[in-house]
Design a protein around this motif. Structure first.
Motif, mmCIF file in Angstrom:
data_model
loop_
_atom_site.group_PDB
_atom_site.id
_atom_site.type_symbol
_atom_site.label_atom_id
_atom_site.label_comp_id
_atom_site.label_asym_id
_atom_site.label_seq_id
_atom_site.Cartn_x
_atom_site.Cartn_y
_atom_site.Cartn_z
ATOM 1 N N LEU A 73 3.927 -36.481 -34.267
ATOM 2 C CA LEU A 73 2.996 -35.708 -35.619
ATOM 3 C C LEU A 73 1.833 -35.372 -35.301
ATOM 4 C CD1 LEU A 73 3.180 -33.764 -38.179
ATOM 5 C CD2 LEU A 73 2.618 -35.830 -39.216
ATOM 6 N N ASN A 74 1.366 -34.475 -35.110
ATOM 7 C CA ASN A 74 -0.201 -34.248 -34.494
ATOM 8 C C ASN A 74 -0.399 -32.512 -35.326
ATOM 9 O OD1 ASN A 74 0.391 -32.168 -32.639
ATOM 10 N ND2 ASN A 74 1.306 -33.856 -31.751
ATOM 11 N N GLY A 75 -2.178 -32.804 -35.232
ATOM 12 C CA GLY A 75 -2.091 -31.232 -35.835
ATOM 13 C C GLY A 75 -0.866 -29.628 -34.836
ATOM 14 N N ASN A 76 -0.881 -30.277 -34.082
ATOM 15 C CA ASN A 76 0.035 -28.772 -33.435
ATOM 16 C C ASN A 76 1.843 -28.927 -33.290
ATOM 17 O OD1 ASN A 76 -2.704 -27.785 -32.176
ATOM 18 N ND2 ASN A 76 -2.507 -29.309 -30.383
ATOM 19 N N SER A 77 1.669 -30.347 -34.682
ATOM 20 C CA SER A 77 3.651 -29.860 -34.590
ATOM 21 C C SER A 77 3.920 -28.964 -35.539
ATOM 22 C CB SER A 77 3.943 -30.756 -35.508
ATOM 23 O OG SER A 77 3.220 -32.066 -34.845
ATOM 24 N N LYS A 78 4.820 -28.042 -35.343
ATOM 25 C CA LYS A 78 5.673 -27.706 -35.464
ATOM 26 C C LYS A 78 6.873 -27.497 -37.671
ATOM 27 C CE LYS A 78 2.197 -24.489 -33.703
ATOM 28 N NZ LYS A 78 1.130 -23.350 -34.323
ATOM 29 N N ILE A 79 5.512 -27.753 -37.925
ATOM 30 C CA ILE A 79 6.855 -27.968 -39.296
ATOM 31 C C ILE A 79 7.605 -26.483 -40.282
ATOM 32 C CG2 ILE A 79 7.900 -29.546 -41.439
ATOM 33 C CD1 ILE A 79 5.862 -31.687 -39.202
ATOM 34 N N PRO A 80 8.158 -25.468 -40.550
ATOM 35 C CA PRO A 80 8.509 -25.207 -40.949
ATOM 36 C C PRO A 80 7.138 -25.137 -42.485
ATOM 37 C CG PRO A 80 10.359 -24.543 -39.578
ATOM 38 C CD PRO A 80 9.067 -25.965 -40.009
ATOM 39 N N PRO A 128 0.698 -45.458 -45.796
ATOM 40 C CA PRO A 128 0.722 -44.202 -45.508
ATOM 41 C C PRO A 128 1.359 -43.227 -44.851
ATOM 42 C CG PRO A 128 1.360 -47.118 -44.669
ATOM 43 C CD PRO A 128 1.458 -46.539 -46.063
ATOM 44 N N MET A 129 2.537 -43.563 -45.498
ATOM 45 C CA MET A 129 3.463 -42.259 -44.462
ATOM 46 C C MET A 129 2.739 -41.259 -45.742
ATOM 47 S SD MET A 129 6.309 -40.466 -43.321
ATOM 48 C CE MET A 129 7.403 -41.958 -42.998
ATOM 49 N N ARG A 130 2.858 -41.182 -47.040
ATOM 50 C CA ARG A 130 2.560 -40.502 -48.010
ATOM 51 C C ARG A 130 0.442 -39.861 -47.356
ATOM 52 N NH1 ARG A 130 2.570 -40.310 -54.149
ATOM 53 N NH2 ARG A 130 0.859 -40.071 -54.051
ATOM 54 N N ALA A 131 0.150 -41.069 -46.907
ATOM 55 C CA ALA A 131 -1.169 -39.747 -45.787
ATOM 56 C C ALA A 131 -0.841 -39.677 -44.908
ATOM 57 C CB ALA A 131 -1.876 -40.951 -45.922
ATOM 58 N N GLN A 132 0.324 -39.653 -44.369
ATOM 59 C CA GLN A 132 0.189 -38.271 -43.000
ATOM 60 C C GLN A 132 0.731 -37.423 -43.518
ATOM 61 O OE1 GLN A 132 -0.151 -39.700 -39.693
ATOM 62 N NE2 GLN A 132 -0.509 -41.210 -39.676
ATOM 63 N N ILE A 133 2.067 -37.406 -44.445
ATOM 64 C CA ILE A 133 2.403 -36.404 -45.275
ATOM 65 C C ILE A 133 1.008 -35.111 -45.686
ATOM 66 C CG2 ILE A 133 3.976 -35.481 -46.612
ATOM 67 C CD1 ILE A 133 5.680 -37.402 -45.938
ATOM 68 N N PHE A 134 0.212 -36.083 -46.418
ATOM 69 C CA PHE A 134 -0.901 -34.955 -47.232
ATOM 70 C C PHE A 134 -1.994 -34.191 -46.361
ATOM 71 C CE2 PHE A 134 0.278 -37.622 -51.403
ATOM 72 C CZ PHE A 134 1.389 -36.720 -51.945
ATOM 73 N N TRP A 135 -1.945 -35.407 -45.009
ATOM 74 C CA TRP A 135 -2.772 -34.676 -44.301
ATOM 75 C C TRP A 135 -2.493 -33.251 -43.400
ATOM 76 C CZ3 TRP A 135 -1.852 -34.024 -38.656
ATOM 77 C CH2 TRP A 135 -2.529 -33.726 -38.353
ATOM 78 N N TYR A 136 -1.083 -33.244 -42.974
ATOM 79 C CA TYR A 136 -0.978 -32.660 -41.976
ATOM 80 C C TYR A 136 -0.491 -31.532 -43.088
ATOM 81 C CZ TYR A 136 2.697 -29.396 -39.478
ATOM 82 O OH TYR A 136 3.128 -27.984 -38.755
ATOM 83 N N ALA A 137 -0.118 -31.484 -44.406
ATOM 84 C CA ALA A 137 -0.294 -29.922 -45.335
ATOM 85 C C ALA A 137 -1.481 -29.115 -45.550
ATOM 86 C CB ALA A 137 0.806 -30.966 -46.455
ATOM 87 N N SER A 138 -2.317 -30.366 -45.436
ATOM 88 C CA SER A 138 -3.805 -30.068 -45.827
ATOM 89 C C SER A 138 -4.339 -29.145 -44.927
ATOM 90 C CB SER A 138 -4.016 -31.034 -46.436
ATOM 91 O OG SER A 138 -4.743 -31.838 -44.999
ATOM 92 N N SER A 139 -3.443 -29.318 -43.172
ATOM 93 C CA SER A 139 -4.042 -28.826 -42.724
ATOM 94 C C SER A 139 -3.352 -27.619 -41.813
ATOM 95 C CB SER A 139 -4.011 -29.686 -41.170
ATOM 96 O OG SER A 139 -2.603 -29.479 -41.339
ATOM 97 N N ARG A 140 -2.385 -26.962 -43.281
ATOM 98 C CA ARG A 140 -2.402 -25.995 -43.099
ATOM 99 C C ARG A 140 -1.524 -25.294 -44.682
ATOM 100 N NH1 ARG A 140 3.366 -26.406 -40.024
ATOM 101 N NH2 ARG A 140 3.736 -24.426 -40.751
#
Length: 259
Positions: free
Chosen positions: A144-151, A174-186
């Motif tokens: 997972l990173n900022g370039n990951s393409k999750i629909p 930590p799992m919630r943090a990763q999900i919320f971070w990625y969603a906020s970037s999208r």
């Protein structure tokens, strides 16, 4: 005849409980010792029964292992019922216990696998399986990173998992943090998606959690678990230190009383 079978079964369960008590001191077992341990039946989702060597639960699932101790109903019958769990998902945990050859041991190759790994992390929390959880978290974050393409649809599924199946804590999970971070970037793309807007209405904490991660860097990724299978068991050895309680071989044979 029936009375004899009942007494025999009761003696077996009593012997089994003593075995669990004997290895509850925390020492690692050899894999061969685990494979010779009594079988426990785990009925999952009211539709599938898994037969598992009980010794494999030692140090792996506090919830399941503890249920085989003391006066719990499961300790009497050597049967555990998990009616609310998904048998397909639980199968990953069974595979983890017996071999390291599953989704957890390979790269996440498809966006849908992020959902599976997040669900496995939540399963680990429910089973109090800390090691299993840590592997799931590492596998999730490794790709997972900022370039990951999750629909957007799959991302909404991840947000729902984060809010409804993983426990919120004072220090963010930590799992919630990763999900919320990625969603906020999208967030720009998500705002145009109907399902996301519906989630904001249904999940009261979601909006605040996303706001906390806006314009922030990705949370620290966990270190890769090293040699998971090798460290789970004591090495096989023909020799032991005589008189050492820590190296005495466990006798798993169930004894039955004369009737």
């Amino acid at each position: 005849m029936v009375d004899t079978e009942f007494k025999s079964a009761k003696a077996e369960s009593s012997s089994g409980r003593q075995m669990v008590h004997n290895i509850a001191k925390g020492r690692k077992l050899k894999f061969s010792e685990s494979a010779a341990s009594p079988i426990v039946s785990i009925f999952v989702g009211n539709r599938r029964t898994f037969l598992l060597h009980s010794g494999l639960l030692n140090g792996e699932s506090e919830k399941l292992y503890n249920s085989l101790k003391g006066d719990f109903m499961e300790a009497e019958s050597w049967k555990i019922n998990l009616p609310d769990e998904d048998p397909e998902l639980f199968g990953y945990f069974i595979e983890y216990l017996y071999r390291d050859c599953s989704l957890l041991s390979r790269n996440v190759a498809n966006y849908s696998e992020y959902i599976t790994v997040a669900r496995l992390y939540a399963l680990g929390e429910r089973l109090s399986a800390v090691k299993f959880q840590s592997i799931a978290l590492w596998r999730f974050t490794a790709s997972l990173n900022g370039n990951s393409k999750i629909p957007e649809l799959s991302l909404c599924d991840l947000l729902e998992i984060a809010c409804t199946t993983i426990t919120a804590r004072v220090t963010e999970d930590p799992m919630r943090a990763q999900i919320f971070w990625y969603a906020s970037s999208r967030i720009s793309q998500l705002q145009e998606f109907d399902m996301f807007r519906q989630l904001l209405k249904e999940l009261s904490e979601l909006g605040a959690c996303l706001c906390m991660w806006l314009n922030r860097q990705q949370p620290a990724k966990p270190a890769e678990p090293s040699q998971v299978q090798q460290t789970r068991f004591e090495p096989e050895s023909e020799y032991g230190l005589e008189g050492s309680e820590e190296t005495q071989e466990i006798t798993w044979t169930r004894e039955t009383k004369d009737t």
